[in-house]
Design a protein around this motif. Structure first.
Motif, mmCIF file in Angstrom:
data_model
loop_
_atom_site.group_PDB
_atom_site.id
_atom_site.type_symbol
_atom_site.label_atom_id
_atom_site.label_comp_id
_atom_site.label_asym_id
_atom_site.label_seq_id
_atom_site.Cartn_x
_atom_site.Cartn_y
_atom_site.Cartn_z
ATOM 1 N N ILE A 145 0.858 -1.181 0.000
ATOM 2 C CA ILE A 145 0.000 0.000 0.000
ATOM 3 C C ILE A 145 0.894 1.230 0.000
ATOM 4 N N GLY A 146 0.776 2.054 -1.026
ATOM 5 C CA GLY A 146 1.608 3.252 -1.125
ATOM 6 C C GLY A 146 2.382 3.274 -2.422
ATOM 7 N N ARG A 147 3.005 4.407 -2.696
ATOM 8 C CA ARG A 147 3.798 4.563 -3.906
ATOM 9 C C ARG A 147 4.971 3.598 -3.889
ATOM 10 N N GLU A 160 -6.976 1.399 -4.806
ATOM 11 C CA GLU A 160 -6.399 2.562 -4.150
ATOM 12 C C GLU A 160 -6.981 2.679 -2.747
ATOM 13 N N MET A 161 -6.269 3.430 -1.900
ATOM 14 C CA MET A 161 -6.662 3.515 -0.496
ATOM 15 C C MET A 161 -6.640 4.964 -0.024
ATOM 16 N N ARG A 162 -7.719 5.381 0.635
ATOM 17 C CA ARG A 162 -7.782 6.722 1.216
ATOM 18 C C ARG A 162 -7.032 6.775 2.546
ATOM 19 N N ALA A 267 -3.644 6.411 -1.999
ATOM 20 C CA ALA A 267 -2.422 5.612 -2.186
ATOM 21 C C ALA A 267 -2.743 4.390 -3.034
ATOM 22 N N PRO A 268 -1.901 4.069 -4.017
ATOM 23 C CA PRO A 268 -2.146 2.864 -4.811
ATOM 24 C C PRO A 268 -1.919 1.603 -3.993
ATOM 25 N N VAL A 269 -2.668 0.564 -4.307
ATOM 26 C CA VAL A 269 -2.484 -0.744 -3.684
ATOM 27 C C VAL A 269 -2.092 -1.710 -4.791
ATOM 28 N N ASN A 270 -0.972 -2.401 -4.602
ATOM 29 C CA ASN A 270 -0.436 -3.283 -5.641
ATOM 30 C C ASN A 270 -0.125 -4.661 -5.085
ATOM 31 N N VAL A 297 -12.703 -6.211 -3.071
ATOM 32 C CA VAL A 297 -12.609 -5.768 -1.674
ATOM 33 C C VAL A 297 -12.371 -4.270 -1.607
ATOM 34 N N LEU A 298 -11.421 -3.774 -2.385
ATOM 35 C CA LEU A 298 -11.079 -2.353 -2.337
ATOM 36 C C LEU A 298 -12.193 -1.490 -2.918
ATOM 37 N N LEU A 299 -12.866 -1.995 -3.933
ATOM 38 C CA LEU A 299 -13.994 -1.268 -4.499
ATOM 39 C C LEU A 299 -15.127 -1.155 -3.480
ATOM 40 N N GLU A 300 -15.409 -2.250 -2.768
ATOM 41 C CA GLU A 300 -16.463 -2.228 -1.748
ATOM 42 C C GLU A 300 -16.087 -1.309 -0.593
#
Length: 312
Positions: A145-147, A160-162, A267-270, A297-300
């Protein structure tokens, strides 16, 4: 002499920077490491390492040999995995790492479902709030999680994550709901950060979208996100965390997200791995299985956050 073993030892010596560090990692006596390197140099008729009291460095011949040794060992490893069936059947061991809380809540259920679907694959799940070195620590894949820094890692974006600021309704009833950064600076805060000193919390100016570093008044400093959430639920102060870390409390309306218009960029999640060329089928199967589920999961999470913001 075992030439492949000697190549492996040379690589460890170079990567760790010393004979003693290589011996510790390999769990062999220091004298064994020194002897293997000396024997290799004798067989090759060339000095590979320049030894001084302060450091080791490669000779020109050593640098050339190191590149060839890595290539040869990679080829041997690939052939062995192909013979073992890793490129033709989903079998073998996988090591995967993820942040502790995200891994417990969102990655572990996917892993258990995957194990049920692929009985010949075993998984070691490392839940750590730090980034490990995939190649050095023998990790196949990681949720990050993060750049991502520039590296040789291959990444697949899963969402992505807030980063959100939240507080309990009881705390806001006493201190008021902050509307500006000046308001926030007068609020008691619960900080969750690393070992270094806290300079402040980062936000974006809603008009210019430029980054802002806002000093905060730390009432309580903790070392885990879970502790920050628990303290916030007990009305100690405002806290700032990744959205997934407070999602349940926000959905239950125990905590309220505030200052949304000042939130920094998401933040991007990869899902990252270091394999190049032909990927073992066990890894490909996990990628195919996990990526769409993690994206869902991230969309929800994002949709639940938007509904909470609208008070639905």
């Amino acid at each position: 002499m075992d030439r492949l073993e000697a190549m492996s030892i040379l690589i460890e010596v170079v990567e760790t920077g010393s004979f003693s560090a290589a011996a510790r990692r390999l769990r062999v006596p220091l004298t064994t490491v020194a002897r293997k390197i000396s024997n290799l140099e004798a067989v090759l008729g060339a000095e590979l390492l320049i030894r001084t009291t302060r450091k080791l460095s490669l000779t020109d011949a050593g640098a050339t040999y190191l590149v060839a040794a890595r290539r040869i060992l990679d080829q041997v490893d690939e052939v062995e995995r192909e013979v073992a069936g890793e490129f033709t059947a989903p079998k073998g061991d996988l090591t995967i790492t993820a942040p502790v809380q995200f891994g417990q809540i969102h990655v572990l259920p996917i892993v258990t479902d995957f194990l049920a679907a692929f009985p010949e694959i075993n998984i070691k799940l490392l839940l750590l709030d730090r980034n490990v070195q995939l190649a050095e620590d023998q990790v196949d894949m990681a949720v990050r999680i993060g750049r991502l820094p520039d590296s040789a890692l291959i990444s697949t974006t899963i969402g992505e994550m807030r980063t959100v600021v939240c507080a309990s309704s009881e705390l806001l009833a006493v201190h008021g709901t902050p509307q500006t950064m000046d308001d926030l600076q007068n609020m008691p805060c619960i900080t969750f950060d690393g070992p270094g000193p806290l300079a402040g919390w980062k936000f974006n100016d809603p008009k210019t979208r430029k980054s802002l570093l806002v000093p905060v008044k730390t009432r309580l400093s903790v070392t885990t996100a879970e502790a920050a959430v628990r303290a916030s639920l007990r009305h100690v102060g405002v806290t700032r965390l990744l959205h997934y870390q407070v999602a349940d409390a926000v959905q239950a309306r125990s905590l309220q997200i505030i200052l949304e218009r000042f939130e920094p960029d998401t933040a991007p999640v990869n899902l990252v791995h270091s394999e190049r060329g032909q990927m073992p089928i066990k890894m490909r199967r996990f990628m195919d299985f996990a990526v769409p589920r993690l994206r869902r999961v991230l969309l929800e999470l994002g949709e639940a956050g938007n509904q909470s913001a609208r008070g639905l």
